[in-house]
Design a protein around this motif. Structure first.
Motif, PDB file in Angstrom:
ATOM      1  N   ASP A   1       0.943  -1.169   0.176  1.00  0.00           N
ATOM      2  CA  ASP A   1       0.302   0.042   0.264  1.00  0.00           C
ATOM      3  C   ASP A   1       0.979   1.402   0.013  1.00  0.00           C
ATOM      4  O   ASP A   1       0.796   2.076  -0.712  1.00  0.00           O
ATOM      5  CB  ASP A   1      -0.991   0.359   1.201  1.00  0.00           C
ATOM      6  N   GLN A   2       1.824   1.104   0.677  1.00  0.00           N
ATOM      7  CA  GLN A   2       2.431   2.099   1.090  1.00  0.00           C
ATOM      8  C   GLN A   2       3.633   2.187  -0.721  1.00  0.00           C
ATOM      9  O   GLN A   2       3.908   4.079  -1.156  1.00  0.00           O
ATOM     10  CB  GLN A   2       4.019   2.398   1.887  1.00  0.00           C
ATOM     11  N   VAL A   3       4.182   1.480  -0.898  1.00  0.00           N
ATOM     12  CA  VAL A   3       4.890   0.875  -2.641  1.00  0.00           C
ATOM     13  C   VAL A   3       3.605   1.851  -3.824  1.00  0.00           C
ATOM     14  O   VAL A   3       3.987   2.857  -4.224  1.00  0.00           O
ATOM     15  CB  VAL A   3       4.904   0.446  -3.160  1.00  0.00           C
ATOM     16  N   ASP A   4       2.424   1.194  -3.405  1.00  0.00           N
ATOM     17  CA  ASP A   4       1.666   2.370  -4.406  1.00  0.00           C
ATOM     18  C   ASP A   4       0.649   3.484  -4.153  1.00  0.00           C
ATOM     19  O   ASP A   4       0.690   4.611  -5.441  1.00  0.00           O
ATOM     20  CB  ASP A   4       0.151   1.143  -3.876  1.00  0.00           C
ATOM     21  N   LYS A   5       1.069   4.078  -2.617  1.00  0.00           N
ATOM     22  CA  LYS A   5       0.813   5.548  -2.335  1.00  0.00           C
ATOM     23  C   LYS A   5       1.504   6.428  -2.707  1.00  0.00           C
ATOM     24  O   LYS A   5       1.620   7.379  -2.091  1.00  0.00           O
ATOM     25  CB  LYS A   5      -0.478   5.545  -1.286  1.00  0.00           C
ATOM     26  N   GLY A   6       2.487   5.439  -2.841  1.00  0.00           N
ATOM     27  CA  GLY A   6       3.935   6.241  -3.017  1.00  0.00           C
ATOM     28  C   GLY A   6       4.298   7.126  -1.802  1.00  0.00           C
ATOM     29  O   GLY A   6       5.690   7.194  -2.357  1.00  0.00           O
ATOM     30  N   SER A   7       4.434   6.680  -0.519  1.00  0.00           N
ATOM     31  CA  SER A   7       4.738   7.177   0.623  1.00  0.00           C
ATOM     32  C   SER A   7       5.891   5.901   1.278  1.00  0.00           C
ATOM     33  O   SER A   7       6.791   6.442   1.613  1.00  0.00           O
ATOM     34  CB  SER A   7       4.107   6.994   1.766  1.00  0.00           C
ATOM     35  N   MET A   8       6.293   4.800   0.281  1.00  0.00           N
ATOM     36  CA  MET A   8       7.426   4.498   0.596  1.00  0.00           C
ATOM     37  C   MET A   8       8.644   4.997  -0.447  1.00  0.00           C
ATOM     38  O   MET A   8       9.906   4.882   0.649  1.00  0.00           O
ATOM     39  CB  MET A   8       7.308   2.673  -0.394  1.00  0.00           C
ATOM     40  N   ALA A   9       8.870   5.958  -0.708  1.00  0.00           N
ATOM     41  CA  ALA A   9       9.745   6.738  -1.891  1.00  0.00           C
ATOM     42  C   ALA A   9       9.798   8.074  -0.345  1.00  0.00           C
ATOM     43  O   ALA A   9      10.764   8.216  -0.511  1.00  0.00           O
ATOM     44  CB  ALA A   9       8.966   7.540  -2.909  1.00  0.00           C
ATOM     45  N   TYR A  10       8.442   8.367   0.175  1.00  0.00           N
ATOM     46  CA  TYR A  10       8.952   9.342   1.264  1.00  0.00           C
ATOM     47  C   TYR A  10      10.166   7.861   2.277  1.00  0.00           C
ATOM     48  O   TYR A  10      11.438   8.887   3.216  1.00  0.00           O
ATOM     49  CB  TYR A  10       8.383   9.757   1.427  1.00  0.00           C
TER      50      TYR A  10
ATOM     51  N   SER B   1       1.900  -3.601  -6.055  1.00  0.00           N
ATOM     52  CA  SER B   1      -0.269  -2.727  -6.370  1.00  0.00           C
ATOM     53  C   SER B   1      -0.574  -3.885  -4.572  1.00  0.00           C
ATOM     54  O   SER B   1      -0.564  -4.630  -5.100  1.00  0.00           O
ATOM     55  CB  SER B   1      -0.360  -3.107  -7.922  1.00  0.00           C
ATOM     56  N   SER B   2      -1.214  -2.753  -4.503  1.00  0.00           N
ATOM     57  CA  SER B   2      -2.027  -3.141  -3.125  1.00  0.00           C
ATOM     58  C   SER B   2      -2.570  -3.898  -4.257  1.00  0.00           C
ATOM     59  O   SER B   2      -3.195  -5.255  -2.642  1.00  0.00           O
ATOM     60  CB  SER B   2      -2.414  -2.021  -2.470  1.00  0.00           C
ATOM     61  N   LYS B   3      -3.387  -3.990  -4.671  1.00  0.00           N
ATOM     62  CA  LYS B   3      -4.701  -4.746  -4.904  1.00  0.00           C
ATOM     63  C   LYS B   3      -4.502  -6.272  -5.407  1.00  0.00           C
ATOM     64  O   LYS B   3      -5.167  -7.489  -5.216  1.00  0.00           O
ATOM     65  CB  LYS B   3      -5.946  -4.634  -6.086  1.00  0.00           C
ATOM     66  N   ASN B   4      -2.956  -6.816  -6.349  1.00  0.00           N
ATOM     67  CA  ASN B   4      -2.693  -7.666  -6.287  1.00  0.00           C
ATOM     68  C   ASN B   4      -1.909  -8.211  -4.620  1.00  0.00           C
ATOM     69  O   ASN B   4      -1.909  -9.113  -5.108  1.00  0.00           O
ATOM     70  CB  ASN B   4      -1.411  -7.146  -7.086  1.00  0.00           C
ATOM     71  N   ALA B   5      -1.470  -7.237  -4.752  1.00  0.00           N
ATOM     72  CA  ALA B   5      -0.741  -7.065  -3.195  1.00  0.00           C
ATOM     73  C   ALA B   5      -2.240  -8.876  -2.321  1.00  0.00           C
ATOM     74  O   ALA B   5      -2.186  -9.170  -1.619  1.00  0.00           O
ATOM     75  CB  ALA B   5      -0.028  -6.421  -1.909  1.00  0.00           C
TER      76      ALA B   5
ATOM     77  N   PHE C   1      11.965  -7.691  -1.353  1.00  0.00           N
ATOM     78  CA  PHE C   1      11.966  -6.665  -1.511  1.00  0.00           C
ATOM     79  C   PHE C   1      12.726  -5.487  -1.621  1.00  0.00           C
ATOM     80  O   PHE C   1      13.029  -4.435  -2.124  1.00  0.00           O
ATOM     81  CB  PHE C   1      11.092  -5.733  -0.086  1.00  0.00           C
ATOM     82  N   VAL C   2      14.369  -6.034  -1.161  1.00  0.00           N
ATOM     83  CA  VAL C   2      15.543  -5.678  -0.833  1.00  0.00           C
ATOM     84  C   VAL C   2      15.919  -5.551  -2.492  1.00  0.00           C
ATOM     85  O   VAL C   2      16.521  -4.076  -2.674  1.00  0.00           O
ATOM     86  CB  VAL C   2      16.352  -6.211  -0.350  1.00  0.00           C
ATOM     87  N   LYS C   3      16.321  -6.169  -3.448  1.00  0.00           N
ATOM     88  CA  LYS C   3      16.468  -6.545  -4.652  1.00  0.00           C
ATOM     89  C   LYS C   3      16.031  -5.404  -5.885  1.00  0.00           C
ATOM     90  O   LYS C   3      15.852  -5.766  -6.508  1.00  0.00           O
ATOM     91  CB  LYS C   3      17.487  -7.963  -5.220  1.00  0.00           C
ATOM     92  N   LYS C   4      14.506  -5.525  -5.604  1.00  0.00           N
ATOM     93  CA  LYS C   4      13.413  -5.451  -6.359  1.00  0.00           C
ATOM     94  C   LYS C   4      13.196  -4.029  -6.896  1.00  0.00           C
ATOM     95  O   LYS C   4      14.160  -3.274  -6.124  1.00  0.00           O
ATOM     96  CB  LYS C   4      11.860  -6.011  -6.220  1.00  0.00           C
ATOM     97  N   ASP C   5      12.753  -3.546  -8.309  1.00  0.00           N
ATOM     98  CA  ASP C   5      12.601  -2.629  -9.037  1.00  0.00           C
ATOM     99  C   ASP C   5      11.546  -1.651  -8.547  1.00  0.00           C
ATOM    100  O   ASP C   5      10.247  -2.232  -8.741  1.00  0.00           O
ATOM    101  CB  ASP C   5      12.777  -2.038 -10.435  1.00  0.00           C
ATOM    102  N   LEU C   6      11.864  -0.759  -7.058  1.00  0.00           N
ATOM    103  CA  LEU C   6      10.342  -0.603  -6.200  1.00  0.00           C
ATOM    104  C   LEU C   6       9.840   1.334  -8.298  1.00  0.00           C
ATOM    105  O   LEU C   6      10.948   2.020  -8.061  1.00  0.00           O
ATOM    106  CB  LEU C   6      10.585   0.506  -5.665  1.00  0.00           C
TER     107      LEU C   6
END
Length: 431
Positions: free
Chosen positions: A248-257, A334-338, A424-429
């Motif tokens: 959800d944080q990746v989907d909403k962009g808050s993971m970037a912060y 994507s949050s919906k896929n997860a 999570f450590v290796k994937k492209d976000l």
């Protein structure tokens, strides 16, 4: 410079505080729901236990019948003594049968249950029971005969749902059918055979009644609670929280912060993973304490080994599901896929467990289940949560078959968390 910026490599306290704060309401709500369900189940089980004939009542019933047998034997011997006296008395040879019956009725003071409880002076009972106690065969009759013992038996039997007059009438059947043989079959007659024959004549399955009598309602309630009712709230909690942490944080962009702060990906995933390990442990520990407390409240005693074992098993299945949901959050951006991956699998496990419950041995034996539905127990990892064998903890006959099953659940949790962290450590976000 780069090392200073990404100073948090393995754990982030601010991120953990944020996880606790953002999920606090849903965690508290689910914990309260689970505590309420645990309390209701304990109350229901205590009610069922009160309505079930305990071993104490069964023993009191047998002891009560032993005392009734002494009274009946005394009455018969007294009547025979009077009859012999009439036969041996020449002046009574020509009297009518009605007159004989009147003499017997007047001279024989029959002892009975009602006379025992209504009589103020129990001297005759004390003397009779004392004599019976001295002459009884203690190898074949383990029940002590005395007025005090009979008082205890009556006191215990009155706690059951069966009226005392029913016990007295049942004794009448037991006594009168003793050593009697059927006219056509020539076999010994008994009250149990009489009841079974009557039930068959009415079209009622005696096997069904036997199953109902033999069924351990406590184990069945535990099966329903720990594999269905107790799991649903915490499964929903795991689905919601695990989705909030990564996808959800990746989907909403808050993971970037988050990743723009001095926190490495490894610290992010490790912090979230620790939260997903500790949070369910705290929730289940609180529910376990409530279950122990309410057990003391409703039952007076509690099998601590069994309750703790059942909640450790619940933690194992919850962590296996948590690891799968966490893996879904790390696999998909994507949050919906997860949610579809983790939530879908979790709901599949739960529904299979629900359908499999109606195919369990106890429910099938009760006559309301379908044996073929047991196939669903093999299609869910909840099947590794072996309630029956765990329930033997704290008894003299422990079944350790649950150990390897719980080990599989913990292995599933470890592997899924490990794969999720690496991914999570290796994937492209998409940041």
């Amino acid at each position: 410079m780069s090392d200073n910026i990404k100073s948090r490599k393995f754990f982030s306290l601010p991120l953990m505080k944020q996880n606790i704060k953002s999920n606090m309401i849903v965690v508290i709500a689910i914990t309260l729901i689970m505590c309420m369900v645990a309390t209701v189940i304990n109350y229901a089980m205590s009610t069922l236990q009160k309505e079930t004939i305990s071993d104490q009542i069964k023993n009191a019933e047998k002891s009560f019948y032993a005392h009734m047998f002494v009274l009946t034997s005394y009455n018969e011997q007294s009547q025979k003594a009077i009859e012999n006296m009439i036969k041996s008395n020449p002046s009574m040879q020509n009297i009518s049968q009605e007159q004989k019956d009147t003499i017997i009725r007047d001279k024989v003071k029959k002892l009975s249950y009602m006379d025992f409880v209504n009589r103020n002076n129990r001297k005759v009972y004390d003397e009779l029971f004392d004599k019976a106690e001295k002459t009884r065969n203690k190898k074949n009759n383990k029940y002590k005969i005395s007025s005090d013992e009979l008082d205890k038996d009556i006191k215990i039997l009155k706690k059951s749902s069966v009226d005392m007059n029913v016990y007295v009438k049942n004794f009448d059947y037991l006594y009168n059918l003793k050593d009697k043989k059927g006219v056509f079959s020539g076999k010994d007659l008994s009250t149990r055979d009489m009841i079974n024959t009557n039930m068959k004549a009415l079209g009622v399955s005696t096997q069904f009644i036997k199953n109902m009598t033999d069924m351990d309602m406590g184990t069945m309630m535990n099966q329903m609670y720990y594999t269905v009712m107790g799991l649903l709230p915490i499964f929903l909690l795991i689905i919601i929280v695990s989705n909030n942490l990564i996808a959800d944080q990746v989907d909403k962009g808050s993971m970037a912060y988050i990743l723009s702060t001095p926190t490495k990906r490894s610290a992010v995933v490790t912090t979230h993973m620790i939260y997903m390990i500790v949070m369910p442990a705290l929730v289940i520990s609180i529910v376990c304490l409530v279950r122990v407390f309410t057990s003391y409240m409703f039952f007076d005693t509690v099998n601590l080994d069994r309750i703790i074992g059942l909640h450790i098993g619940m933690y194992a299945i919850v962590e296996a599901v948590s690891g799968i949901c966490f893996l879904g959050g790390c696999l998909f951006n994507s949050s919906k896929n997860a949610m579809a991956f983790g939530g879908g699998l979790t709901m599949w496990f739960f529904l299979c467990s629900l359908l499999g419950f109606f195919g369990s041995d106890d429910i099938v034996m009760l006559g309301i289940g379908v044996e073929k539905l047991s196939l669903f127990n093999k299609m869910t990892i909840v099947g590794f949560y072996d309630i029956k064998s765990i329930s033997t903890l704290g008894t003299s006959n422990i079944d350790y078959g649950f150990e390897w099953k719980l080990a599989i659940l913990f292995i599933i949790a470890i592997l899924t968390y490990l794969i999720a962290s690496i991914k999570f450590v290796k994937k492209d976000l998409p940041l």
